[in-house]
Design a protein around this motif. Structure first.
Motif, PDB file in Angstrom:
ATOM      1  N   TYR A  83       0.806  -1.220   0.000  1.00 27.88           N
ATOM      2  CA  TYR A  83       0.000   0.000   0.000  1.00 27.88           C
ATOM      3  C   TYR A  83       0.840   1.272   0.000  1.00 27.88           C
ATOM      4  O   TYR A  83       0.543   2.237   0.686  1.00 27.88           O
ATOM      5  N   LYS A  84       1.904   1.268  -0.784  1.00 27.92           N
ATOM      6  CA  LYS A  84       2.698   2.483  -0.994  1.00 27.92           C
ATOM      7  C   LYS A  84       2.267   3.103  -2.321  1.00 27.92           C
ATOM      8  O   LYS A  84       1.805   2.416  -3.220  1.00 27.92           O
ATOM      9  N   TYR A  85       2.448   4.398  -2.432  1.00 25.99           N
ATOM     10  CA  TYR A  85       2.091   5.070  -3.676  1.00 25.99           C
ATOM     11  C   TYR A  85       3.218   4.958  -4.686  1.00 25.99           C
ATOM     12  O   TYR A  85       4.379   5.186  -4.354  1.00 25.99           O
ATOM     13  N   TYR A  86       2.862   4.628  -5.907  1.00 23.45           N
ATOM     14  CA  TYR A  86       3.843   4.563  -6.995  1.00 23.45           C
ATOM     15  C   TYR A  86       3.637   5.785  -7.876  1.00 23.45           C
ATOM     16  O   TYR A  86       2.540   6.009  -8.370  1.00 23.45           O
ATOM     17  N   HIS A  87       4.672   6.570  -8.073  1.00 22.79           N
ATOM     18  CA  HIS A  87       4.494   7.837  -8.776  1.00 22.79           C
ATOM     19  C   HIS A  87       5.551   8.126  -9.830  1.00 22.79           C
ATOM     20  O   HIS A  87       5.628   9.237 -10.325  1.00 22.79           O
ATOM     21  N   VAL A  88       6.357   7.171 -10.201  1.00 21.41           N
ATOM     22  CA  VAL A  88       7.374   7.398 -11.227  1.00 21.41           C
ATOM     23  C   VAL A  88       7.014   6.617 -12.488  1.00 21.41           C
ATOM     24  O   VAL A  88       7.692   5.681 -12.876  1.00 21.41           O
ATOM     25  N   TYR A  89       5.927   7.021 -13.123  1.00 18.69           N
ATOM     26  CA  TYR A  89       5.439   6.304 -14.290  1.00 18.69           C
ATOM     27  C   TYR A  89       6.332   6.511 -15.509  1.00 18.69           C
ATOM     28  O   TYR A  89       6.397   5.654 -16.376  1.00 18.69           O
ATOM     29  N   GLY A  90       7.006   7.638 -15.589  1.00 14.96           N
ATOM     30  CA  GLY A  90       7.939   7.859 -16.695  1.00 14.96           C
ATOM     31  C   GLY A  90       9.106   6.882 -16.644  1.00 14.96           C
ATOM     32  O   GLY A  90       9.532   6.340 -17.669  1.00 14.96           O
ATOM     33  N   PHE A  91       9.619   6.653 -15.448  1.00 20.45           N
ATOM     34  CA  PHE A  91      10.697   5.681 -15.284  1.00 20.45           C
ATOM     35  C   PHE A  91      10.201   4.270 -15.585  1.00 20.45           C
ATOM     36  O   PHE A  91      10.923   3.458 -16.165  1.00 20.45           O
ATOM     37  N   LEU A  92       8.954   3.973 -15.208  1.00 25.23           N
ATOM     38  CA  LEU A  92       8.365   2.672 -15.522  1.00 25.23           C
ATOM     39  C   LEU A  92       8.256   2.471 -17.024  1.00 25.23           C
ATOM     40  O   LEU A  92       8.524   1.380 -17.531  1.00 25.23           O
ATOM     41  N   LEU A  93       7.894   3.519 -17.755  1.00 31.30           N
ATOM     42  CA  LEU A  93       7.841   3.430 -19.215  1.00 31.30           C
ATOM     43  C   LEU A  93       9.231   3.157 -19.792  1.00 31.30           C
ATOM     44  O   LEU A  93       9.381   2.339 -20.705  1.00 31.30           O
ATOM     45  N   GLY A  94      10.248   3.813 -19.246  1.00 31.07           N
ATOM     46  CA  GLY A  94      11.613   3.559 -19.700  1.00 31.07           C
ATOM     47  C   GLY A  94      12.057   2.136 -19.443  1.00 31.07           C
ATOM     48  O   GLY A  94      12.690   1.498 -20.297  1.00 31.07           O
ATOM     49  N   VAL A  95      11.720   1.599 -18.266  1.00 28.59           N
ATOM     50  CA  VAL A  95      12.073   0.219 -17.941  1.00 28.59           C
ATOM     51  C   VAL A  95      11.317  -0.748 -18.852  1.00 28.59           C
ATOM     52  O   VAL A  95      11.856  -1.772 -19.284  1.00 28.59           O
ATOM     53  N   TYR A  96      10.067  -0.423 -19.181  1.00 29.13           N
ATOM     54  CA  TYR A  96       9.286  -1.259 -20.100  1.00 29.13           C
ATOM     55  C   TYR A  96       9.927  -1.297 -21.479  1.00 29.13           C
ATOM     56  O   TYR A  96      10.043  -2.367 -22.092  1.00 29.13           O
ATOM     57  N   VAL A  97      10.381  -0.142 -21.960  1.00 34.58           N
ATOM     58  CA  VAL A  97      11.052  -0.103 -23.267  1.00 34.58           C
ATOM     59  C   VAL A  97      12.342  -0.911 -23.224  1.00 34.58           C
ATOM     60  O   VAL A  97      12.649  -1.672 -24.159  1.00 34.58           O
ATOM     61  N   ILE A  98      13.100  -0.781 -22.142  1.00 27.47           N
ATOM     62  CA  ILE A  98      14.336  -1.557 -21.997  1.00 27.47           C
ATOM     63  C   ILE A  98      14.024  -3.053 -21.980  1.00 27.47           C
ATOM     64  O   ILE A  98      14.725  -3.854 -22.615  1.00 27.47           O
ATOM     65  N   LEU A  99      12.959  -3.448 -21.276  1.00 29.67           N
ATOM     66  CA  LEU A  99      12.569  -4.859 -21.247  1.00 29.67           C
ATOM     67  C   LEU A  99      12.237  -5.361 -22.637  1.00 29.67           C
ATOM     68  O   LEU A  99      12.668  -6.449 -23.030  1.00 29.67           O
ATOM     69  N   MET A 100      11.497  -4.585 -23.410  1.00 31.24           N
ATOM     70  CA  MET A 100      11.126  -5.025 -24.754  1.00 31.24           C
ATOM     71  C   MET A 100      12.352  -5.158 -25.655  1.00 31.24           C
ATOM     72  O   MET A 100      12.457  -6.111 -26.433  1.00 31.24           O
ATOM     73  N   VAL A 101      13.283  -4.238 -25.544  1.00 29.07           N
ATOM     74  CA  VAL A 101      14.501  -4.319 -26.351  1.00 29.07           C
ATOM     75  C   VAL A 101      15.324  -5.547 -25.954  1.00 29.07           C
ATOM     76  O   VAL A 101      15.815  -6.285 -26.822  1.00 29.07           O
ATOM     77  N   VAL A 102      15.451  -5.791 -24.665  1.00 28.63           N
ATOM     78  CA  VAL A 102      16.230  -6.950 -24.198  1.00 28.63           C
ATOM     79  C   VAL A 102      15.555  -8.251 -24.615  1.00 28.63           C
ATOM     80  O   VAL A 102      16.232  -9.193 -25.052  1.00 28.63           O
ATOM     81  N   VAL A 103      14.235  -8.321 -24.525  1.00 27.86           N
ATOM     82  CA  VAL A 103      13.516  -9.535 -24.946  1.00 27.86           C
ATOM     83  C   VAL A 103      13.716  -9.771 -26.441  1.00 27.86           C
ATOM     84  O   VAL A 103      13.975 -10.901 -26.872  1.00 27.86           O
ATOM     85  N   CYS A 104      13.634  -8.712 -27.239  1.00 24.08           N
ATOM     86  CA  CYS A 104      13.849  -8.864 -28.687  1.00 24.08           C
ATOM     87  C   CYS A 104      15.265  -9.368 -28.981  1.00 24.08           C
ATOM     88  O   CYS A 104      15.443 -10.303 -29.766  1.00 24.08           O
ATOM     89  N   MET A 105      16.243  -8.767 -28.350  1.00 26.95           N
ATOM     90  CA  MET A 105      17.633  -9.147 -28.630  1.00 26.95           C
ATOM     91  C   MET A 105      17.953 -10.560 -28.154  1.00 26.95           C
ATOM     92  O   MET A 105      18.607 -11.323 -28.864  1.00 26.95           O
ATOM     93  N   THR A 106      17.487 -10.924 -26.964  1.00 22.54           N
ATOM     94  CA  THR A 106      17.788 -12.268 -26.477  1.00 22.54           C
ATOM     95  C   THR A 106      17.069 -13.333 -27.303  1.00 22.54           C
ATOM     96  O   THR A 106      17.632 -14.404 -27.547  1.00 22.54           O
ATOM     97  N   SER A 107      15.855 -13.053 -27.747  1.00 21.92           N
ATOM     98  CA  SER A 107      15.150 -14.029 -28.589  1.00 21.92           C
ATOM     99  C   SER A 107      15.857 -14.211 -29.921  1.00 21.92           C
ATOM    100  O   SER A 107      15.977 -15.335 -30.420  1.00 21.92           O
ATOM    101  N   VAL A 108      16.330 -13.131 -30.490  1.00 24.08           N
ATOM    102  CA  VAL A 108      17.054 -13.221 -31.759  1.00 24.08           C
ATOM    103  C   VAL A 108      18.355 -14.008 -31.568  1.00 24.08           C
ATOM    104  O   VAL A 108      18.708 -14.857 -32.398  1.00 24.08           O
ATOM    105  N   ILE A 109      19.056 -13.770 -30.476  1.00 26.08           N
ATOM    106  CA  ILE A 109      20.317 -14.481 -30.230  1.00 26.08           C
ATOM    107  C   ILE A 109      20.067 -15.974 -30.011  1.00 26.08           C
ATOM    108  O   ILE A 109      20.792 -16.820 -30.548  1.00 26.08           O
ATOM    109  N   VAL A 110      19.017 -16.314 -29.253  1.00 28.35           N
ATOM    110  CA  VAL A 110      18.699 -17.724 -29.007  1.00 28.35           C
ATOM    111  C   VAL A 110      18.338 -18.418 -30.316  1.00 28.35           C
ATOM    112  O   VAL A 110      18.785 -19.538 -30.596  1.00 28.35           O
ATOM    113  N   VAL A 111      17.528 -17.767 -31.145  1.00 29.61           N
ATOM    114  CA  VAL A 111      17.145 -18.356 -32.425  1.00 29.61           C
ATOM    115  C   VAL A 111      18.366 -18.484 -33.338  1.00 29.61           C
ATOM    116  O   VAL A 111      18.517 -19.480 -34.056  1.00 29.61           O
TER     117      VAL A 111
END
Length: 194
Positions: A83-111
Motif C-alpha cells: 500500500y505504498k504510492y507509486y508515482h514514477v510512471y515515466g521511469f516505468l515506461l523507460g524500464v518497459y522499453v528496456i525490457l522489450m529491447v532486451v527480450v527482442c535481442m535475447t530471442s534473436v540471439i537464441v534463435v
C-alpha cells in the motif's frame, strides 16, 4: 460502447486486406522469403554444444530479461502489496522499453544459436525465450512474499499467489509474443538474402 464497432471494423479489415507482401493476395503462409524443401532435414542430436540446445538457452534469456526489470519490480510489488504510492510512471515506461529491447535481442540471439546448430524448429524456442522472464518474476514474487510482506494465513497466501500467477502469466504472454515477433522478423530477413 467502443468494442462492438471496433470488432466489426477489425473483422472487415481482416477479411478484405491483402495478407501477402507485395499485394498478390496469397495467404501469409504461402509467402516464404526463400525456397523451402518439401522433405525436412533431420535435426542432429549429438555433437551439438550446450549453447546450441534450446533447453539450455531459454533460461539464460529469461535471466537477462529479468535482470533489466527486477529493481523496478520491487517498487511495483511494494505499491501493490504494501500500500505504498507509486508515482514514477515515466521511469516505468523507460524500464518497459528496456525490457522489450532486451527480450527482442535475447530471442534473436537464441534463435540464431539454434539455427547455427541446424535446428529449424525455432518458433517455440523464440516464444519461450521471451516468456521465460515470467518464471523469474514469479520466483521473485515468492521471495518478496517470504521476506518483504507480513502476510500469513491461507486466504492471504492464496490471494497473493493467485494474483502473482496471473501477473506472471500475462507478462510471459507479452514477452513471448514480442520475442517471437522479433525472431520471426530476424529469420525472414536473413533468409531473404539466401
Amino acid at each position: 460502447f467502443m468494442s462492438v464497432p471496433l470488432t466489426i471494423f477489425g473483422t472487415l479489415l481482416g477479411r478484405h486486406a491483402k495478407l501477402a507482401a507485395g499485394g498478390k493476395g496469397k495467404p501469409a503462409g504461402e509467402h516464404f522469403p526463400c525456397r523451402v524443401n518439401a522433405i525436412p532435414r533431420p535435426i542432429p542430436d549429438e555433437g551439438i554444444e550446450w549453447y546450441g540446445k534450446p533447453q539450455n538457452l531459454v533460461p539464460f534469456a529469461g535471466i537477462l530479461s529479468f535482470g533489466s526489470i527486477f529493481i523496478e519490480l520491487y517498487y511495483i510489488l511494494t505499491s501493490l502489496w504494501n500500500y505504498k504510492y507509486y508515482h514514477v510512471y515515466g521511469f516505468l515506461l523507460g524500464v518497459y522499453v528496456i525490457l522489450m529491447v532486451v527480450v527482442c535481442m535475447t530471442s534473436v540471439i537464441v534463435v540464431y544459436f539454434c539455427l547455427n546448430a541446424e535446428n529449424y524448429l525455432w518458433q517455440w524456442t523464440a516464444f519461450f525465450s521471451g516468456a521465460s522472464t515470467a518464471g523469474y518474476v514469479f520466483l521473485y514474487g515468492v521471495y518478496y512474499y517470504t521476506f518483504k510482506t507480513g502476510m500469513n494465513g491461507f486466504l492471504q497466501t492464496a490471494f497473493y499467489f493467485g494474483y502473482m500467477a496471473i501477473i506472471s502469466l500475462n507478462l510471459g504472454l507479452l514477452c513471448g509474443t514480442i520475442g517471437h515477433f522479433a525472431a520471426s522478423k530476424f529469420v525472414r530477413t536473413i533468409f531473404q538474402n539466401v
